[in-house]
Motif scaffolding. Structure first.
Motif, PDB file in Angstrom:
ATOM      1  N   THR A 473       3.789   3.329   5.299  1.00 14.00           N
ATOM      2  CA  THR A 473       3.482   4.026   6.549  1.00 14.00           C
ATOM      3  C   THR A 473       2.172   3.494   7.114  1.00 14.00           C
ATOM      4  OG1 THR A 473       2.302   5.748   5.352  1.00 14.00           O
ATOM      5  CG2 THR A 473       4.632   6.143   5.786  1.00 14.00           C
ATOM      6  N   ASN A 475       0.238  -0.007   9.101  1.00 13.26           N
ATOM      7  CA  ASN A 475       0.271  -0.612  10.427  1.00 13.26           C
ATOM      8  C   ASN A 475       1.705  -0.741  10.964  1.00 13.26           C
ATOM      9  OD1 ASN A 475      -0.706  -2.044  12.606  1.00 13.26           O
ATOM     10  ND2 ASN A 475      -0.878  -3.979  11.487  1.00 13.26           N
ATOM     11  N   ILE A 476       2.570  -1.406  10.223  1.00 15.71           N
ATOM     12  CA  ILE A 476       3.940  -1.649  10.689  1.00 15.71           C
ATOM     13  C   ILE A 476       4.797  -0.385  10.539  1.00 15.71           C
ATOM     14  CG2 ILE A 476       6.007  -3.099  10.443  1.00 15.71           C
ATOM     15  CD1 ILE A 476       3.456  -4.663  11.201  1.00 15.71           C
ATOM     16  N   SER A 507       1.800   4.636  -0.626  1.00 18.61           N
ATOM     17  CA  SER A 507       1.377   4.451  -2.006  1.00 18.61           C
ATOM     18  C   SER A 507       0.882   5.755  -2.630  1.00 18.61           C
ATOM     19  CB  SER A 507       0.322   3.356  -2.103  1.00 18.61           C
ATOM     20  OG  SER A 507      -0.693   3.608  -1.171  1.00 18.61           O
ATOM     21  N   THR A 557       5.976  -2.412   3.259  1.00 22.33           N
ATOM     22  CA  THR A 557       4.729  -2.524   2.510  1.00 22.33           C
ATOM     23  C   THR A 557       4.368  -4.002   2.387  1.00 22.33           C
ATOM     24  OG1 THR A 557       5.592  -2.910   0.281  1.00 22.33           O
ATOM     25  CG2 THR A 557       5.604  -0.635   1.070  1.00 22.33           C
ATOM     26  N   LYS A 581       7.275 -10.145   2.710  1.00 19.04           N
ATOM     27  CA  LYS A 581       7.794 -11.487   2.383  1.00 19.04           C
ATOM     28  C   LYS A 581       7.892 -11.745   0.886  1.00 19.04           C
ATOM     29  CE  LYS A 581       5.110 -12.523   6.377  1.00 19.04           C
ATOM     30  NZ  LYS A 581       3.829 -11.828   6.499  1.00 19.04           N
ATOM     31  N   GLY A 666      -4.496  -6.013  14.095  1.00 18.82           N
ATOM     32  CA  GLY A 666      -3.289  -5.833  13.271  1.00 18.82           C
ATOM     33  C   GLY A 666      -2.500  -7.118  13.069  1.00 18.82           C
ATOM     34  N   GLU A 669      -2.681  -9.868   7.392  1.00 16.84           N
ATOM     35  CA  GLU A 669      -2.120  -9.117   6.279  1.00 16.84           C
ATOM     36  C   GLU A 669      -3.130  -8.014   5.938  1.00 16.84           C
ATOM     37  OE1 GLU A 669       1.069  -9.800   4.781  1.00 16.84           O
ATOM     38  OE2 GLU A 669       0.925 -10.638   6.787  1.00 16.84           O
ATOM     39  N   GLY A 799       1.422  -8.848  14.973  1.00 16.86           N
ATOM     40  CA  GLY A 799       1.085  -7.627  15.716  1.00 16.86           C
ATOM     41  C   GLY A 799       2.091  -6.543  15.399  1.00 16.86           C
ATOM     42  N   THR A 803       6.279  -6.779  15.512  1.00 14.61           N
ATOM     43  CA  THR A 803       6.871  -6.794  14.175  1.00 14.61           C
ATOM     44  C   THR A 803       7.796  -5.598  13.987  1.00 14.61           C
ATOM     45  OG1 THR A 803       4.878  -7.842  13.359  1.00 14.61           O
ATOM     46  CG2 THR A 803       6.358  -6.916  11.718  1.00 14.61           C
TER      47      THR A 803
HETATM   48  N1  LIG Z   1       0.979  -7.479  10.815  1.00 14.69           N
HETATM   49  C1  LIG Z   1       1.956  -8.213  11.225  1.00 14.69           C
HETATM   50  O1  LIG Z   1       1.946  -8.711  12.331  1.00 14.69           O
HETATM   51  C2  LIG Z   1       3.136  -8.470  10.350  1.00 14.69           C
HETATM   52  C3  LIG Z   1       4.154  -9.294  10.808  1.00 14.69           C
HETATM   53  C4  LIG Z   1       5.253  -9.526   9.965  1.00 14.69           C
HETATM   54  C5  LIG Z   1       5.314  -8.922   8.717  1.00 14.69           C
HETATM   55  N2  LIG Z   1       4.300  -8.121   8.314  1.00 14.69           N
HETATM   56  C6  LIG Z   1       4.395  -7.518   7.003  1.00 14.69           C
HETATM   57  O2  LIG Z   1       4.361  -6.120   7.136  1.00 14.69           O
HETATM   58  C7  LIG Z   1       4.029  -5.554   5.888  1.00 14.69           C
HETATM   59  C8  LIG Z   1       3.152  -4.341   6.084  1.00 14.69           C
HETATM   60  O3  LIG Z   1       1.959  -4.701   6.687  1.00 14.69           O
HETATM   61  P1  LIG Z   1       0.968  -3.590   7.215  1.00 14.69           P
HETATM   62  O4  LIG Z   1      -0.053  -4.276   8.014  1.00 14.69           O
HETATM   63  O5  LIG Z   1       1.704  -2.502   7.846  1.00 14.69           O
HETATM   64  O6  LIG Z   1       0.321  -3.089   5.848  1.00 14.69           O
HETATM   65  P2  LIG Z   1      -0.539  -1.752   5.611  1.00 14.69           P
HETATM   66  O7  LIG Z   1      -1.474  -2.050   4.524  1.00 14.69           O
HETATM   67  O8  LIG Z   1      -1.058  -1.236   6.909  1.00 14.69           O
HETATM   68  O9  LIG Z   1       0.566  -0.719   5.109  1.00 14.69           O
HETATM   69  C9  LIG Z   1       1.203  -0.856   3.887  1.00 14.69           C
HETATM   70  C10 LIG Z   1       1.831   0.470   3.544  1.00 14.69           C
HETATM   71  O10 LIG Z   1       2.551   0.322   2.330  1.00 14.69           O
HETATM   72  C11 LIG Z   1       2.274   1.417   1.468  1.00 14.69           C
HETATM   73  N3  LIG Z   1       2.532   1.009   0.100  1.00 14.69           N
HETATM   74  C12 LIG Z   1       1.879   0.110  -0.661  1.00 14.69           C
HETATM   75  N4  LIG Z   1       2.454   0.032  -1.881  1.00 14.69           N
HETATM   76  C13 LIG Z   1       3.479   0.887  -1.879  1.00 14.69           C
HETATM   77  C14 LIG Z   1       4.457   1.263  -2.833  1.00 14.69           C
HETATM   78  N5  LIG Z   1       4.493   0.701  -4.056  1.00 14.69           N
HETATM   79  N6  LIG Z   1       5.378   2.177  -2.493  1.00 14.69           N
HETATM   80  C15 LIG Z   1       5.369   2.737  -1.271  1.00 14.69           C
HETATM   81  N7  LIG Z   1       4.471   2.417  -0.332  1.00 14.69           N
HETATM   82  C16 LIG Z   1       3.537   1.510  -0.630  1.00 14.69           C
HETATM   83  C17 LIG Z   1       0.854   1.753   1.769  1.00 14.69           C
HETATM   84  O11 LIG Z   1       0.540   3.071   1.346  1.00 14.69           O
HETATM   85  C18 LIG Z   1       0.852   1.597   3.296  1.00 14.69           C
HETATM   86  O12 LIG Z   1       1.375   2.779   3.875  1.00 14.69           O
HETATM   87  C19 LIG Z   1       3.428  -6.680   5.076  1.00 14.69           C
HETATM   88  O13 LIG Z   1       4.351  -7.085   4.081  1.00 14.69           O
HETATM   89  C20 LIG Z   1       3.249  -7.795   6.096  1.00 14.69           C
HETATM   90  O14 LIG Z   1       3.358  -9.068   5.559  1.00 14.69           O
HETATM   91  C21 LIG Z   1       3.225  -7.884   9.101  1.00 14.69           C
END
Ligand SMILES: NC(=O)c1ccc[n+]([C@@H]2O[C@H](COP(=O)([O-])OP(=O)(O)OC[C@H]3O[C@@H](n4cnc5c(N)ncnc54)[C@H](O)[C@@H]3O)[C@@H](O)[C@H]2O)c1
Ligand SMILES: N[C@@H](CCO)C(=O)O
Ligand code: NA
Length: 817
Positions: A473, A475-476, A507, A557, A581, A666, A669, A799, A803
């Motif tokens: 929950t 950024n994405i 988490s 996540t 990924k 945002g 990573e 972003g 995404t």
């Molecule tokens: N930012 C971008 O533009 C973009 C683009 C493509 C892909 N992504 C991918 O999106 C994913 C998320 O990125 P983000 O910026 O939202 O990360 P973030 O750190 O903002 O959020 C990650 C979330 O995952 C949760 N989490 C972590 N471990 C967990 C677990 N074991 N069980 C349940 N929840 C868990 C955290 O509590 C948090 O809510 C990444 O894998 C990233 O590579 C991001």
């Protein structure tokens, strides 16, 4: 003239009896003189049965008798003025005394014959009908209580007597002729045989009484008043989206009610069917509801099926052996045997190899059926021409029903696709050549899932529900939940899809609610009393155990742990959508395993946002390959973060501040070091290489670092930013060198001849990657077909909004390709 039949719940309470009388009054007010057929008050037949069994076993019956008396007397006392109660109570008391004597007789003999039982049970209908007619007499002086023993003549097959139709029709017409102008209240269920003894008409017998009366009197309509809104597309206890059917043919109604929908007992429809009298099923507790009409001239319907019926517990016996092949009469012997022993066969299938016959029976018949087969085919068993069959338990039947199925290709395909995609294993199949029923036997534990999946597949004008278990929950994740909420109406109206987030975890906390979490109130749900500490293994276990149709595991996540559960989910036919990924960029073996699991189990594995966020890169590559093209070379900028940095690293700006800004926007990573050390880019190149057909391992991607060693080695994010500041001179020197040559800095990945590398380059105006802005990604595919000029995809590649939008699209596409 209409027949109005009221079931047990309609005569079950003071309120429902009042409604019943209102319904009759409405008919009378229209100048009609209906014939009213009544069942025993709800629960009374069971009470009588238990009392008879108690008596036969020598147990006391006083409590049962008291209860019976109280229920009937209670109604009289509530609905009749004190002055008029006495004669009614006296007459009822007389009936109860008779019954008591009868039960004493059973007690003395310690014997309960079917004949006596029919007599005991008849008191249910007799008391109810007398009671209702007595109450009615206040409003309709012409009311007359009629015991159907006067009207319906049967054989002596107690418990389920066969009607002598000709004689019965004469009796009914004669009676009506002799009582002109009377409003008849007739007991359902009971009849009489030639010896003058009371018989009963079997299960659903009151419906049958109504149909017999209707047929004899040439009724316009037979109304069956019950406590549900007619016949539905499926069992509403298991399929929330089930809806009432306005019309059905007799055949469809029979097919639907053989299983599950116990709204009407099929044989009871036969007299109505023969005379083409419509049967209307109405709800005493919802008078405004028009009900379901069963008739021979239904309006044509656009839907291929009318409904889905089910039996939620059957056992299957599979008779197998060489002794059956080409042997005329084998199945005759088998099924005559079962018929003789009163074992009802629910479904039969035989393969054309004739090597086995499979049939389904009620679980309580299975052991006996098997024993009987053992006895009947003793010789064949000894000669090993037949195997002693096993019994398979905990199975269920699901059947799609509808006359439109006839001559319509694709119906079976749709049924099996819905089952297959949801991982429902089909154990046996039956379809008659009449083509209005296809029945399948499946595991009981899968029935609810299967019913919902099949319902979604056929009633396409309704929305399909995706059941989503979402991880992350951040950024994405939160952006996606916001988008799903904002577009929920559009999704339903335009795409016919409803996304129900059933499970949500970050988490720290997790929450699971099969009815769906509020898309706008998920934060509260994640922290309220129903949530619990996050536990990924438990989360996944619950997801599998709930066994919901159209189920998706969604990973938003950046953590490595969820990847370990993807294959397991896919093997349970749960689709996986991920922007993370890690699973696709681990060992090649894991990459393969996920695709194999998805293919074998009919689930989708979508990860468009693994490369270039929402840009259509994964999809483009797949389309190129499936159409037979071959990728010769890929050149790409796939780090949105680094792209943003170089696009903004101009003039006085500091490198450090721009990296910070990329993180704030945002693009990075969760840990920005993953972007700047090239690891995130490496993952994308690896995934592309693999999708292009090269089985590379992570170490095979060569990364030429763009940062000085001290920055790469920073042990924490804070230390990393300090190092960036400490190396400002290094970065501005790079920038100045490029500017002096009229070039820009670009971090570019290349894939050629199965080799992948990422390197920092300076490119001039002529280069297609010169013109970029924001967090743009760009990828150029040189292929056999796109040789002279490559196919280029370009645009914002990082972003939260773009995404989440890509994840959104993947999600909505689940189950559509
Ligand atoms: N930012 C971008 O533009 C973009 C683009 C493509 C892909 N992504 C991918 O999106 C994913 C998320 O990125 P983000 O910026 O939202 O990360 P973030 O750190 O903002 O959020 C990650 C979330 O995952 C949760 N989490 C972590 N471990 C967990 C677990 N074991 N069980 C349940 N929840 C868990 C955290 O509590 C948090 O809510 C990444 O894998 C990233 O590579 C991001
Ligand atoms: N952090 C990634 C997001 C897209 O996967 C990037 O900067 O490209
Ligand atoms: Na993409």
């Amino acid at each position: 003239m209409n027949i109005l039949k009221f079931g047990g719940t309609s005569v079950g309470s003071v309120a429902s009896i009042s409604t019943l009388l209102d319904v009759v009054a409405r008919e009378v007010a229209r100048g009609e003189r209906p014939v009213v057929v009544l069942s025993a008050m709800s629960g009374v037949t069971n009470l009588l049965l238990a009392a008879a069994e108690d008596a036969a076993a020598g147990r006391p019956v006083t409590t049962s008798l008291m209860e019976l008396e109280n229920r009937h007397f209670g109604v009289v006392k509530s609905l009749l003025d004190a002055a008029r109660q006495n004669p009614v109570l006296t007459r009822l008391k007389l009936l109860f005394n008779e019954l008591e004597d009868l039960l004493h007789g059973i007690g003395s003999l310690r014997e309960l014959t079917p004949q006596t039982l029919d007599r005991v049970l008849s008191y249910g209908e007799r008391c109810a009908t007398f009671l209702v007619s007595a109450l009615a007499a206040g409003r309709f002086p012409e009311a007359l209580c009629v015991e159907a023993t006067e009207l319906i003549r049967t054989d002596a097959h107690y418990g389920q007597a066969r009607v002598d139709t000709e004689l019965t029709e004469q009796l009914i017409r004669g009676f009506v002729r002799e009582h002109p102008g009377r409003l008849l209240f007739v007991t359902g269920f009971i009849a009489r045989n030639a010896q003058g003894r009371v018989t009963t008409l079997g299960r659903g017998g009151s419906d049958y009484t109504a149909a017999i009366l209707g047929a004899a009197l040439g009724a316009q309509e037979i109304q069956i008043w019950t406590d549900v809104n007619g016949m539905m597309t499926a069992d509403p206890r298991m399929v929330k989206k089930a809806f009432s059917l306005p019309e059905l043919s007799y055949t469809e109604a029979m097919e639907l009610s053989y299983f599950g929908a116990k709204v009407i007992y099929p044989p009871t429809m036969i007299p109505a069917f023969m005379k083409r009298i419509p049967i209307v099923i109405r709800n005493t507790f919802d008078l405004d509801f028009a009900g379901t009409t069963i008739r021979h001239d239904c309006q044509p319907s656009a839907l291929p099926i009318k409904g889905i019926s089910s039996i939620n517990d059957v056992s299957v016996i599979n008779v197998e052996g060489s002794g059956m092949v080409g042997k005329a009469g084998f199945s005759g012997r088998l099924f005559s045997l079962l018929a003789r022993e009163q074992i009802n066969v629910i479904l039969i299938t035989q393969a054309s190899s004739e090597h086995s016959i499979t049939f389904a029976v009620a679980p309580h018949d299975a052991v006996r059926a098997r024993e009987l087969i053992g006895q009947e085919f003793e010789l064949e068993l000894q000669a090993r021409k037949l195997e002693l069959p096993g019994i398979e338990q905990d199975l269920a039947v699901l059947a799609i029903v509808g006359e439109n199925m006839k001559q319509t290709p694709g119906i079976a395909g749709k049924l099996f696709q819905a089952l297959g995609r949801n991982g429902v294993n089909v154990r046996a199949i039956a379809q008659g050549s009449s083509e209005y029923n296809i029945s399948v036997i499946i595991g009981r534990a899968d029935l609810a899932k299967a019913l919902n999946a099949v319902h979604d597949a056929f009633f396409v004008e309704l929305t399909k529900t995706l059941h989503v278990f979402a991880l992350g929950t951040g950024n994405i994740g939160r952006t996606l939940l916001g988008q799903l909420h904002a577009h929920r109406d559009f999704l339903r109206e335009q795409n016919g899809v409803q996304v129900r987030v059933v499970g949500l975890s970050n988490s720290r906390r997790m929450v699971i609610d099969p009815s769906g979490l509020p898309l706008d109130g998920w934060e509260a749900a994640l922290n309220n009393g129903h949530s619990e500490p996050a536990d990924l293994a438990r989360f996944v276990a619950r997801m599998k155990q709930l066994n919901l149709p159209n189920c998706v595991l969604l990973d938003n996540t950046a953590a490595p742990e969820p990847a370990a559960h993807y294959a397991d989910a896919l093997r349970h036919s749960i689709s996986v959508v991920t922007c993370n990924k890690i699973a696709n960029s681990g060992p090649y073996q894991q990459y393969r395993e996920l695709r194999d699991a998805a293919r074998q189990h009919g689930a989708d594995f979508y990860y468009e946002t693994n490369v270039g966020a929402g840009l259509p890169i994964i999809r483009t590559l797949r389309d190129l390959r499936t159409s037979g093209d071959r990728v010769e070379r890929i050149e790409a900028i796939l780090s949105g973060t680094i792209s943003f940095i170089f696009n903004n690293f101009r003039g006085e700006a500091s490198f450090h501040d721009i990296v910070r800004e990329a993180q704030q926007r945002g693009y990075t990573e969760p840990d920005p070091r993953d972007d700047l050390n090239g690891r995130d880019f490496m993952r994308k190149m690896l995934i592309l290489a693999r999708d292009a057909g090269h089985p590379l391992e992570p170490d095979d991607v060569i990364i030429e670092p763009m940062l000085p060693a001290a920055c790469l080695q920073a042990p924490t994010v804070a230390a990393f930013y300090e190092q960036l500041r400490a190396h400002e001179a290094y970065f501005s020197e790079l920038k100045d060198r490029a500017a002096a040559a009229g070039q820009v800095l670009r971090y570019i990945g290349q894939l050629e001849d199965g080799r992948a590398r990422i390197s920092l380059q300076m490119v001039d105006e002529q280069h297609p990657f010169y013109q970029l802005s924001g967090a743009d990604n760009v990828i150029s595919f040189t292929t056999e077909r796109y040789k002279e000029r490559p196919l280029v995809v370009k645009g914002p590649g990082a972003g939260a909004e773009v995404t989440a939008a890509g994840v959104f699209a993947d999600l909505v596409n689940v189950g559509t390709r």
